[in-house]
Write a protein that holds these residues in place. Structure first.
Motif, PDB file in Angstrom:
ATOM      1  N   ALA B  47      35.355 -27.470  75.813  1.00 56.42           N
ATOM      2  CA  ALA B  47      34.992 -26.060  75.966  1.00 56.42           C
ATOM      3  C   ALA B  47      36.215 -25.166  75.811  1.00 56.42           C
ATOM      4  O   ALA B  47      36.167 -24.136  75.125  1.00 56.42           O
ATOM      5  N   PHE B  48      37.348 -25.543  76.399  1.00 53.76           N
ATOM      6  CA  PHE B  48      38.581 -24.755  76.299  1.00 53.76           C
ATOM      7  C   PHE B  48      39.014 -24.595  74.844  1.00 53.76           C
ATOM      8  O   PHE B  48      39.299 -23.483  74.372  1.00 53.76           O
ATOM      9  N   ALA B  49      39.041 -25.732  74.125  1.00 49.19           N
ATOM     10  CA  ALA B  49      39.500 -25.692  72.734  1.00 49.19           C
ATOM     11  C   ALA B  49      38.561 -24.838  71.882  1.00 49.19           C
ATOM     12  O   ALA B  49      39.008 -24.065  71.025  1.00 49.19           O
ATOM     13  N   ALA B  50      37.237 -24.958  72.147  1.00 44.60           N
ATOM     14  CA  ALA B  50      36.270 -24.206  71.338  1.00 44.60           C
ATOM     15  C   ALA B  50      36.400 -22.708  71.578  1.00 44.60           C
ATOM     16  O   ALA B  50      36.436 -21.916  70.629  1.00 44.60           O
ATOM     17  N   ILE B  51      36.494 -22.314  72.851  1.00 43.59           N
ATOM     18  CA  ILE B  51      36.613 -20.875  73.151  1.00 43.59           C
ATOM     19  C   ILE B  51      37.898 -20.325  72.555  1.00 43.59           C
ATOM     20  O   ILE B  51      37.919 -19.249  71.957  1.00 43.59           O
ATOM     21  N   GLY B  52      38.991 -21.088  72.696  1.00 37.12           N
ATOM     22  CA  GLY B  52      40.257 -20.646  72.121  1.00 37.12           C
ATOM     23  C   GLY B  52      40.164 -20.460  70.622  1.00 37.12           C
ATOM     24  O   GLY B  52      40.678 -19.493  70.066  1.00 37.12           O
ATOM     25  N   HIS B  53      39.463 -21.393  69.965  1.00 39.37           N
ATOM     26  CA  HIS B  53      39.348 -21.315  68.508  1.00 39.37           C
ATOM     27  C   HIS B  53      38.544 -20.093  68.080  1.00 39.37           C
ATOM     28  O   HIS B  53      38.931 -19.371  67.156  1.00 39.37           O
ATOM     29  N   TYR B  54      37.420 -19.835  68.774  1.00 36.56           N
ATOM     30  CA  TYR B  54      36.540 -18.757  68.311  1.00 36.56           C
ATOM     31  C   TYR B  54      37.050 -17.379  68.704  1.00 36.56           C
ATOM     32  O   TYR B  54      36.585 -16.378  68.174  1.00 36.56           O
ATOM     33  N   TYR B  55      38.013 -17.287  69.612  1.00 36.07           N
ATOM     34  CA  TYR B  55      38.636 -15.992  69.892  1.00 36.07           C
ATOM     35  C   TYR B  55      40.008 -15.878  69.255  1.00 36.07           C
ATOM     36  O   TYR B  55      40.729 -14.916  69.506  1.00 36.07           O
ATOM     37  N   GLY B  56      40.394 -16.875  68.454  1.00 37.02           N
ATOM     38  CA  GLY B  56      41.695 -16.841  67.800  1.00 37.02           C
ATOM     39  C   GLY B  56      42.861 -16.831  68.762  1.00 37.02           C
ATOM     40  O   GLY B  56      43.868 -16.196  68.522  1.00 37.02           O
ATOM     41  N   ASP B  57      42.700 -17.558  69.858  1.00 43.45           N
ATOM     42  CA  ASP B  57      43.683 -17.531  70.938  1.00 43.45           C
ATOM     43  C   ASP B  57      44.184 -18.949  71.187  1.00 43.45           C
ATOM     44  O   ASP B  57      43.436 -19.907  71.045  1.00 43.45           O
ATOM     45  N   LEU B  58      45.467 -19.067  71.565  1.00 44.11           N
ATOM     46  CA  LEU B  58      46.021 -20.391  71.832  1.00 44.11           C
ATOM     47  C   LEU B  58      45.951 -20.766  73.307  1.00 44.11           C
ATOM     48  O   LEU B  58      46.277 -21.892  73.676  1.00 44.11           O
TER      49      LEU B  58
END
Lengths: 191, 102
Positions: B47-58
């Protein structure tokens, strides 16, 4: 293409982890969990988090699985532990928790309208390099704290598990331990 | 074919988390209980990796790293404690851990 990969790995991961949870054999549970961890890393590669995927494979299927395998060999896992627990309270709690989670997830896009990236991905940089840039600037202090925590965990593991595997220091009385030390020093003197 | 969005990953993460939760609830063997807790941590990492990816955030990936570090040390310390417990009581059944019952 991405959809095919996603659904394939989703089905595989869910199947592997279900088997881990439901199997009564420790060896099968361990093997299917190792497979599931590798499937999880596929999602990280799909999400352009290459470095995270590699770390997932190395840490989980490399280190954590080795620890579990050691534990499985150390403990007598052939002796079956009964796990038939069909309490209605537990079933109810589980279903309520799962429902709450699903509701939270589907209402998330409403609450997340005004989210903006705190540390945007640097443009024109590969993922491992971007991770390095952010990790060693914005997250330097948590990184160091995590390093200290890993050191503490390593020392704790050595102290608790490694010393005198054949005789239990925690079971012995203080006098017995003192006697043991005396015997050892006497042995050295005679040698 | 439908495009894969954030919701897909979040639903997958929920399913994995529910599987881990079932494992934690039904296991009596402590080693298997640890395995179920690993599944919980992995579900959250996805979930962390997916949310980071879809908001363009690391930040999501950073959190996932620290979760992995914590999971590794949890296994080391937990297994050490489990070995001590096994040496003292010769069992890893969860139901035998009732020495603090009043």
């Amino acid at each position: 293409m991405e959809a095919i990969a996603f659904y394939l790995f989703a089905v595989l991961t869910v199947a592997m982890f279900s088997y881990t949870v439901m199997s009564s054999q420790a060896l099968y549970a361990l093997s299917s969990m190792a497979a599931g961890m590798i499937m999880i890393s596929a999602f990280f590669f799909l999400l352009n988090a290459d470095f995270l995927g590699v770390v997932q494979i190395i840490v989980y299927t490399g280190a954590v699985m080795a620890l579990y395998a050691f534990g499985m060999m150390f403990f007598d896992t052939t002796r079956a532990v009964k796990e038939h627990n069909t309490s209605k309270v537990i079933v109810l709690t589980l279903s309520v928790l799962a429902t709450l989670l699903v509701i939270t997830i589907f209402t998330m896009p409403i609450a997340a309208e005004n989210i903006s990236a705190a540390f945007p991905e640097p443009a024109g940089v590969e993922n491992p390099k971007a991770v390095g840039i952010v990790l060693f600037t914005k997250y330097l202090v948590p990184f160091e704290v995590a390093a200290v925590m890993l050191l503490v965990a390593m020392i704790a593991g050595i102290v608790m598990a490694g010393k005198k595997m054949d005789r239990s220091l925690t079971k012995m009385k203080e006098e017995e331990i003192a006697m043991m030390h005396q015997e050892e020093t006497q042995k050295k003197v005679t040698l | 074919m439908m495009e894969i969005g954030l919701t897909h990953y979040l639903v997958l993460s929920t399913v994995l988390f529910a599987i881990g939760l079932v494992g934690v609830m039904r296991r009596k063997n402590l080693l298997m209980l640890f395995m179920a807790s690993e599944i919980l941590l992995n579900a959250v990492n996805v979930a962390f990796a997916a949310i980071g990816h879809y908001y363009g955030d690391l930040t999501g990936q950073m959190f996932a790293f620290f979760v992995i570090a914590i999971a590794a040390s949890e296994v080391a310390v937990g297994l050490g404690l489990l070995i001590i417990w096994y040496k003292r009581t010769d069992t890893i059944d969860l139901d035998t851990m009732t020495s603090m019952r009043g």
